[in-house]
Design an enzyme around this catalytic site. Structure first.
Site, mmCIF file in Angstrom:
data_model
loop_
_atom_site.group_PDB
_atom_site.id
_atom_site.type_symbol
_atom_site.label_atom_id
_atom_site.label_comp_id
_atom_site.label_asym_id
_atom_site.label_seq_id
_atom_site.Cartn_x
_atom_site.Cartn_y
_atom_site.Cartn_z
ATOM 1 N N PHE A 125 41.871 52.186 39.261
ATOM 2 C CA PHE A 125 41.693 50.992 40.005
ATOM 3 C C PHE A 125 40.824 50.831 41.097
ATOM 4 C CE2 PHE A 125 45.334 47.479 39.606
ATOM 5 C CZ PHE A 125 45.294 47.335 38.484
ATOM 6 N N GLN A 239 43.566 38.969 51.765
ATOM 7 C CA GLN A 239 42.910 39.537 50.514
ATOM 8 C C GLN A 239 42.257 38.593 49.553
ATOM 9 O OE1 GLN A 239 44.299 42.462 47.255
ATOM 10 N NE2 GLN A 239 43.116 43.914 48.722
ATOM 11 N N HIS A 241 40.665 38.379 46.068
ATOM 12 C CA HIS A 241 40.481 39.273 44.800
ATOM 13 C C HIS A 241 38.901 38.677 44.158
ATOM 14 C CE1 HIS A 241 40.824 40.753 41.050
ATOM 15 N NE2 HIS A 241 42.116 41.580 41.437
ATOM 16 N N LEU A 255 44.051 34.479 38.279
ATOM 17 C CA LEU A 255 43.822 35.956 38.405
ATOM 18 C C LEU A 255 43.182 36.444 37.140
ATOM 19 C CD1 LEU A 255 43.697 38.453 40.154
ATOM 20 C CD2 LEU A 255 45.683 39.144 39.447
ATOM 21 N N GLU A 258 42.140 43.134 38.083
ATOM 22 C CA GLU A 258 41.332 44.442 38.296
ATOM 23 C C GLU A 258 41.351 45.248 36.882
ATOM 24 O OE1 GLU A 258 41.045 47.533 41.783
ATOM 25 O OE2 GLU A 258 41.501 45.414 42.146
ATOM 26 N N ARG A 289 38.290 46.061 47.174
ATOM 27 C CA ARG A 289 38.350 44.662 46.819
ATOM 28 C C ARG A 289 37.362 43.749 47.774
ATOM 29 N NH1 ARG A 289 44.787 43.678 44.686
ATOM 30 N NH2 ARG A 289 44.401 44.557 42.694
ATOM 31 N N HIS A 353 44.208 35.977 47.157
ATOM 32 C CA HIS A 353 45.005 36.827 46.249
ATOM 33 C C HIS A 353 46.457 37.513 46.795
ATOM 34 C CE1 HIS A 353 46.209 39.061 42.742
ATOM 35 N NE2 HIS A 353 46.180 40.322 43.399
ATOM 36 N N ARG A 388 44.559 45.719 50.940
ATOM 37 C CA ARG A 388 45.249 46.229 50.017
ATOM 38 C C ARG A 388 44.746 47.039 48.916
ATOM 39 N NH1 ARG A 388 47.992 44.821 45.425
ATOM 40 N NH2 ARG A 388 47.118 42.900 45.119
#
Length: 581
Positions: A125, A239, A241, A255, A258, A289, A353, A388
């Site tokens: 990730f 955040q 995304h 979404l 990721e 991100r 997100h 995050r």
């Protein structure tokens, strides 16, 4: 029970858990296994919590694929990604405990993907030094929630669905319960409990484009806690995304996990250029991100996006079989709108997100600054700092759900059984009645859409002091009109929206005021008029309610990073993208 003309149902419980996602259920399971009988409240039907939208994976330093990984490196990655304003104790607790929680979920039957040898598989990730993200295809959240629901049912955990909580009740010194209503019948509900746990998610539905479902993550948890007297923290850090859907309109913001980039997906502009080579030549699509989201935003803003205001995410160089096995949800999601991701790219753009900000807590116990009130999951602040790390949100739910449940089991043995403040209950129900029968001149849905536009325009991916101040002015005007929002009776759709709006206004003000106060750029908070990170701002912003109802801000220093994590930071571990080639 009848009080002063108001009919309502009164319920007493040992622990009231507001929110039925992974965090709330894991706390309930821990309490039930300790002999405490909690009550879990859900805003939707049982098993339909926002956790199911967490698709890509859950982090733990198991070392399945990369044996050199360890908890200290996981912690170091989390703090580095959080730009050094995380709560170091929270980070240590997460990294140390995540492996046990994932093994526990697997033991309870969670269908994690496995290696050829039968071990829990792990993928890359963004911004992670090693492959430490466990997954169930790209439906990890749904697999985890289903496992927790089944476990809670096995233990007989009481649950009420379709309950909207509108107020945390206090006796001036501590939380003693909550009030709300049944969303189907409109009947008012009052709950009495010596411990109230907020596990009701975040606030990203404040934004015009969001990966949240429209009526979830509307800031309920932070607004309820703040209005009751608890402190908020880090509210400026939201955040975005990098990859959300852009069409069709009804799916805008949904979404695109990721995991697509974790499996080798490449970002291209409308010219076919792999543009992350310009923004992050070392880490490319798997940089942090905030970095990837701003790169996508920049390509779109400078005219290199598609006609739909998007960039392209392409995984079609992988085999169709690989894509359908590793990304089944994404394959189905785009297939429904006529896009075959095994053959063609996806159009994507940044989407709100996750909220790093929320209720300030002690992470070992879940305790807020208001006695009797606890919080877990995305409702809290501190673990993630300014940004995050992908895969940490699901880990957070089960790690701190277990820790808070364990603490509460001991706490409740000696906790006083409170009495409800009857006058406060009656005053609140009277206010709800007034709202339900307001007949105001403003449609709450239209006001919500205006609020979302304000937040996207003034507290979005790129911010300025002038823009934030303009946003606060627009929000103040909106708040005046919200006082005459129209509702068509308790239990109506418009009544729900009017309550959503009430919470969203509180959360939006906290985000804007905190963003104005932080005169630097750090992580997800980017100020175009202060684009550099400042050592003087390595601190946290706290929001508290003043004696006259005003929102007050102050700062707190960041805690000291433990020596083991300091050592891992000094080792400077980093992802090497070529492993995906």
């Amino acid at each position: 029970m009848q009080r002063n003309g108001f009919g309502y149902e009164e319920v007493a419980t040992d622990a009231l858990i507001i929110g039925a996602g992974a965090a709330g259920l894991r706390a309930a399971i821990e309490l039930a296994e300790s002999g405490v009988r909690p009550l879990v409240l859900g805003k939707r039907r049982h098993g339909d919590a926002h956790t199911i939208w967490a698709a890509g994976g859950i982090n733990a330093s198991l070392g399945t694929r990369d044996p050199e990984d360890r908890w200290e490196i996981h912690a170091a990655d989390t703090i580095r990604e959080g730009h050094f304003v995380n709560d170091p104790r929270a980070v240590e607790l997460l990294a140390r405990n995540a492996p046990d929680r994932i093994r526990e979920l697997a033991g309870w039957g969670c269908g994690f993907s496995r290696t050829e040898d039968g071990e829990l598989d792990q993928r890359y990730f963004g911004a992670q030094s090693y492959r430490r993200t466990c997954f169930a295809g790209d439906e990890t959240g749904e697999a985890i929630l289903s496992t927790l629901v089944a476990k809670a049912r096995e233990l007989g955990v009481p649950y009420r669905e379709n309950v909207y909580v509108t107020k945390i009740l206090t006796d001036q010194e501590r939380a003693v319960g909550a009030a709300g209503y049944d969303m189907e019948s409109g009947r008012y509900l009052v709950f009495r409990a010596p411990a109230v746990v907020m596990a009701a998610g975040g606030l990203t539905a404040l934004y015009a484009r969001s990966s949240s479902r429209p009526d979830e993550n509307t800031g309920d948890a932070v607004a309820l806690a703040y209005e009751a007297g608890a402190a908020l923290r880090d509210m400026e850090f939201v955040q975005f995304h990098p990859t959300g859907m852009v069409k069709p309109e009804e799916l805008s913001g949904e979404l695109v996990t990721e995991a697509v980039r974790g499996e080798g997906g490449r970002l291209l502009n409308a010219r076919g250029e792999r543009f992350m080579e310009r923004y992050s030549p070392e880490h490319l699509e798997l940089d942090a991100r905030d970095v990837v989201a701003r790169a996508n935003y920049a390509e779109i803003q400078t005219g290199r996006g598609t006609e739909d205001g998007a960039v392209l995410l392409d995984i079609s160089h992988r085999s169709p079989e690989y894509i359908r096995e590793r990304l089944p949800r994404m394959y189905r999601q785009f297939k429904k709108v006529g896009v075959d991701i095994t053959r063609e790219p996806m159009e994507v753009a940044p989407t709100a997100h996750y909220a790093m900000g929320g209720v300030e807590v002690d992470f070992g116990t879940g305790a807020t600054t208001l006695p009797g009130l606890f919080a877990i999951g995305e409702a809290t602040a501190g673990l993630h700092g300014a940004n995050r790390l992908g895969g940490n949100s699901l880990a957070e739910t089960v790690v701190f759900g277990e820790l808070t449940g364990r603490y509460l089991a001991e706490y409740l043995r000696d906790a006083p059984r409170p009495a409800l403040p009857r006058r406060a209950v009656e005053d609140h129900l009277e206010a709800l009645d007034s709202l339900a029968d307001s007949g105001g001149g403003h449609d709450p849905q239209e006001l919500i859409e205006e609020l979302r536009s304000i937040m996207w325009d003034h507290a979005g991916i790129v911010r300025t002091g002038e823009g934030i101040r303009a946003g606060l002015d627009r929000l103040a005007g909106l708040e005046r009109r919200a006082g005459s929002a129209a509702a068509e009776g308790a239990g109506s759709r418009s009544f729900e929206l009017a309550n959503n709006l009430r919470f969203m206004l509180v959360a939006a003000e906290a985000v804007l005021r905190s963003a104005l106060a932080r005169r630097e750029s750090r992580g997800a908070h980017f100020r175009e008029d202060a684009p550099e990170e400042s050592a003087g701002w390595q601190k946290n912003i706290i929001c508290e309610k003043g004696n006259h109802g005003e929102m007050l801000l102050r700062t707190e220093p960041v805690g000291e990073i433990p020596a083991e994590i300091q050592a891992a930071l000094a080792e400077e571990h980093s992802l090497e993208y070529h492993h995906l080639e």
